[in-house]
Design a protein around this motif. Structure first.
Motif, PDB file in Angstrom:
ATOM      1  N   GLY A   1       0.822  -1.210   0.000  1.00 17.73           N
ATOM      2  CA  GLY A   1       0.000   0.000   0.000  1.00 17.73           C
ATOM      3  C   GLY A   1       0.852   1.256   0.000  1.00 17.73           C
ATOM      4  N   SER A   2       1.934   1.243   0.763  1.00 16.32           N
ATOM      5  CA  SER A   2       2.830   2.403   0.825  1.00 16.32           C
ATOM      6  C   SER A   2       3.519   2.642  -0.512  1.00 16.32           C
ATOM      7  CB  SER A   2       3.884   2.194   1.916  1.00 16.32           C
ATOM      8  OG  SER A   2       3.292   2.050   3.179  1.00 16.32           O
ATOM      9  N   LEU A   3       3.930   1.551  -1.164  1.00 13.93           N
ATOM     10  CA  LEU A   3       4.591   1.682  -2.463  1.00 13.93           C
ATOM     11  C   LEU A   3       3.642   2.310  -3.484  1.00 13.93           C
ATOM     12  CD1 LEU A   3       7.007   1.148  -4.296  1.00 13.93           C
ATOM     13  CD2 LEU A   3       6.119  -1.164  -4.684  1.00 13.93           C
ATOM     14  N   GLN A   4       2.395   1.855  -3.487  1.00  9.88           N
ATOM     15  CA  GLN A   4       1.415   2.430  -4.419  1.00  9.88           C
ATOM     16  C   GLN A   4       1.148   3.895  -4.104  1.00  9.88           C
ATOM     17  OE1 GLN A   4      -1.900  -0.599  -5.689  1.00  9.88           O
ATOM     18  NE2 GLN A   4      -1.371  -0.958  -3.556  1.00  9.88           N
ATOM     19  N   ALA A   5       1.118   4.240  -2.821  1.00 11.62           N
ATOM     20  CA  ALA A   5       0.861   5.626  -2.425  1.00 11.62           C
ATOM     21  C   ALA A   5       1.920   6.565  -2.981  1.00 11.62           C
ATOM     22  CB  ALA A   5       0.802   5.733  -0.901  1.00 11.62           C
TER      23      ALA A   5
ATOM     24  N   LEU B   1       0.203   0.403 -13.465  1.00 14.63           N
ATOM     25  CA  LEU B   1      -1.059   1.163 -13.505  1.00 14.63           C
ATOM     26  C   LEU B   1      -1.016   2.428 -12.645  1.00 14.63           C
ATOM     27  CD1 LEU B   1      -3.799  -1.625 -13.590  1.00 14.63           C
ATOM     28  CD2 LEU B   1      -2.895  -0.252 -15.477  1.00 14.63           C
ATOM     29  N   PRO B   2      -0.501   2.381 -11.403  1.00 16.21           N
ATOM     30  CA  PRO B   2      -0.425   3.626 -10.627  1.00 16.21           C
ATOM     31  C   PRO B   2       0.456   4.691 -11.266  1.00 16.21           C
ATOM     32  CG  PRO B   2      -0.222   1.748  -9.164  1.00 16.21           C
ATOM     33  CD  PRO B   2      -0.144   1.215 -10.569  1.00 16.21           C
ATOM     34  N   LEU B   3       1.449   4.257 -12.045  1.00 11.24           N
ATOM     35  CA  LEU B   3       2.343   5.213 -12.699  1.00 11.24           C
ATOM     36  C   LEU B   3       1.762   5.788 -13.983  1.00 11.24           C
ATOM     37  CD1 LEU B   3       5.858   3.502 -12.331  1.00 11.24           C
ATOM     38  CD2 LEU B   3       5.148   5.682 -11.319  1.00 11.24           C
ATOM     39  N   THR B   4       0.970   4.997 -14.692  1.00 10.82           N
ATOM     40  CA  THR B   4       0.536   5.397 -16.035  1.00 10.82           C
ATOM     41  C   THR B   4      -0.877   5.952 -16.121  1.00 10.82           C
ATOM     42  OG1 THR B   4      -0.132   3.106 -16.490  1.00 10.82           O
ATOM     43  CG2 THR B   4       2.098   3.766 -17.155  1.00 10.82           C
ATOM     44  N   ILE B   5      -1.779   5.485 -15.268  1.00  9.48           N
ATOM     45  CA  ILE B   5      -3.155   5.985 -15.303  1.00  9.48           C
ATOM     46  C   ILE B   5      -3.307   7.026 -14.207  1.00  9.48           C
ATOM     47  CG2 ILE B   5      -5.604   5.396 -15.110  1.00  9.48           C
ATOM     48  CD1 ILE B   5      -4.967   2.624 -16.091  1.00  9.48           C
ATOM     49  N   VAL B   6      -3.281   8.290 -14.606  1.00 12.27           N
ATOM     50  CA  VAL B   6      -3.307   9.396 -13.643  1.00 12.27           C
ATOM     51  C   VAL B   6      -4.435  10.365 -13.983  1.00 12.27           C
ATOM     52  CG1 VAL B   6      -0.838   9.229 -13.178  1.00 12.27           C
ATOM     53  CG2 VAL B   6      -1.639  10.728 -15.007  1.00 12.27           C
TER      54      VAL B   6
ATOM     55  N   ILE C   1       3.721  -6.364 -11.023  1.00 13.77           N
ATOM     56  CA  ILE C   1       4.189  -5.448 -12.069  1.00 13.77           C
ATOM     57  C   ILE C   1       3.072  -4.550 -12.579  1.00 13.77           C
ATOM     58  CG2 ILE C   1       5.117  -5.327 -14.414  1.00 13.77           C
ATOM     59  CD1 ILE C   1       6.619  -7.956 -13.786  1.00 13.77           C
ATOM     60  N   VAL C   2       1.901  -5.153 -12.873  1.00 11.80           N
ATOM     61  CA  VAL C   2       0.811  -4.405 -13.512  1.00 11.80           C
ATOM     62  C   VAL C   2       0.029  -3.560 -12.510  1.00 11.80           C
ATOM     63  CG1 VAL C   2      -1.335  -4.581 -14.829  1.00 11.80           C
ATOM     64  CG2 VAL C   2       0.603  -6.071 -15.388  1.00 11.80           C
ATOM     65  N   PHE C   3      -0.516  -4.194 -11.459  1.00 14.81           N
ATOM     66  CA  PHE C   3      -1.432  -3.493 -10.563  1.00 14.81           C
ATOM     67  C   PHE C   3      -0.721  -2.642  -9.502  1.00 14.81           C
ATOM     68  CE2 PHE C   3      -4.080  -6.763 -12.383  1.00 14.81           C
ATOM     69  CZ  PHE C   3      -5.307  -6.143 -12.510  1.00 14.81           C
ATOM     70  N   VAL C   4       0.482  -3.059  -9.101  1.00 14.83           N
ATOM     71  CA  VAL C   4       1.185  -2.314  -8.051  1.00 14.83           C
ATOM     72  C   VAL C   4       2.096  -1.237  -8.628  1.00 14.83           C
ATOM     73  CG1 VAL C   4       2.803  -2.501  -6.114  1.00 14.83           C
ATOM     74  CG2 VAL C   4       1.079  -4.271  -6.460  1.00 14.83           C
ATOM     75  N   ILE C   5       2.690  -1.502  -9.799  1.00 16.23           N
ATOM     76  CA  ILE C   5       3.692  -0.575 -10.336  1.00 16.23           C
ATOM     77  C   ILE C   5       3.212   0.177 -11.582  1.00 16.23           C
ATOM     78  CG2 ILE C   5       6.027  -0.379 -11.276  1.00 16.23           C
ATOM     79  CD1 ILE C   5       6.793  -2.818  -9.573  1.00 16.23           C
TER      80      ILE C   5
ATOM     81  N   PRO D   1      -4.308   3.474  -6.266  1.00 19.12           N
ATOM     82  CA  PRO D   1      -3.705   2.235  -5.757  1.00 19.12           C
ATOM     83  C   PRO D   1      -4.506   1.025  -6.248  1.00 19.12           C
ATOM     84  CG  PRO D   1      -4.991   3.273  -4.026  1.00 19.12           C
ATOM     85  CD  PRO D   1      -5.021   4.208  -5.207  1.00 19.12           C
ATOM     86  N   TRP D   2      -4.235   0.586  -7.456  1.00 17.78           N
ATOM     87  CA  TRP D   2      -5.103  -0.375  -8.136  1.00 17.78           C
ATOM     88  C   TRP D   2      -5.185  -1.723  -7.438  1.00 17.78           C
ATOM     89  CZ3 TRP D   2      -8.428   1.173 -11.668  1.00 17.78           C
ATOM     90  CH2 TRP D   2      -8.171   2.380 -12.326  1.00 17.78           C
TER      91      TRP D   2
END
Length: 293
Positions: free
Chosen positions: A63-67, A142-147, A136-140, A155-156
């Motif tokens: 959760g912290s990484l996604q935040a 998607l949070p970086l690309t869909i803004v 890779i997809v949901f934690v890294i 935090p997908w």
């Protein structure tokens, strides 16, 4: 004496319960339906421990990484990455087997009697890679690309998948807060459905979430072969009897790959080896020290 014997026999369960109580010990959260927001929430705990759990006193690494990744201001956190690397380098997936609250939940569910247990689901050899896709997809990615327009992401994994968050955070908070119940919609229903599927599977299959979906387990698994705490086989004394594999709840060929990325270090294989051919690095060091003394 009998109590002490039972505790020693179930030492892993005792550690799991104690660590879960320690990292979810904010009693007022359960009494008042609130979330602890003190100093402890600035620090990560090793296991999958939902930030929104009323009792949680620390933050979840995923959760912290996604935040950080979905933040409009920061895209990298040396603390969180360093924390994952340090814990992984020392323990690997030992965290999964001994310290993760949702791992404890799955263990207890699998102990429910009267249900025929199965070792693996069809397609297990391929499904086990799904957790790396989730990481890779949901934690890294998607949070970086869909803004949004402000540059912030979502935090997908927490939003769409995490059953630990639903069980330990979402459900208790909605029960304790009538205002939250009035705002529930499709997303919460979807998360509850995911949780129900994991619960049902956990009764029949040992730790399905850990096997196939957990991104934190995927991150720690990368360190299993090189972690300070790992398993070693004495090939001179190993007879290949496969007792270790029979004892392994993950059904791993421990005698062939003692440091498999799928191993959660529960230790059952160590107890099953009658020739003592299988040891952990810690038990080996203790044995060597005993000989020197």
């Amino acid at each position: 004496m009998e109590l002490i014997h039972k505790l020693r026999k179930n030492i892993r369960l005792v550690v799991q319960i104690c660590f879960t109580a320690l990292t979810n010990g904010y009693i007022n959260g359960y009494l008042q339906g609130t979330i602890y927001r003190g100093t402890g929430k600035k620090f990560c705990v090793p296991g999958l421990n939902c930030y929104s759990c009323p009792g949680a006193v620390g933050a979840c690494p995923i959760g912290s990484l996604q935040a950080v990744l979905n933040s409009s201001q920061y895209k990298f956190s040396f603390y969180i990455i360093g924390f994952l690397m340090a814990v992984g380098a020392f323990f690997g997936r030992f965290v999964c087997g001994w310290l993760c609250p949702f791992g404890l939940v799955q263990d207890l569910l699998h102990k429910i009697p009267g249900v025929r247990k199965i070792r693996k689901v069809p397609g297990d050899r391929y499904l086990k890679y799904l957790k790396y896709v989730v990481l890779i997809v949901f934690v890294i990615v998607l949070p970086l690309t869909i803004v949004n327009v402000a540059g912030g992401g979502t935090p997908w994994f927490c939003k769409l998948i995490c059953p630990a968050g639903t069980l330990l955070g979402g459900i208790p908070l909605t029960i304790l807060n009538p205002t939250l119940r009035s705002g529930l919609g499709f997303l919460f229903s979807w998360k509850v459905l995911v949780l129900i599927i994991i619960v049902v599977l956990s009764i029949k299959i040992y730790r399905p979430f850990c096997r196939y979906l957990c991104p934190l387990g995927a991150a720690y698994s990368l360190f299993n072969p090189i972690a300070l705490y790992r398993f070693e086989i004495d090939k001179d004394t190993c007879t290949g009897c496969r007792a270790c594999q029979k004892a392994c709840p993950m059904d791993l060929p421990v005698h062939e790959t003692p440091n498999s990325m799928e191993c959660i270090r529960c230790g059952k294989c160590l107890k099953s080896c009658k020739n003592h051919s299988l040891k952990s690095t810690f038990s080996r060091q203790n044995a060597e020290k005993g000989k020197e003394d």
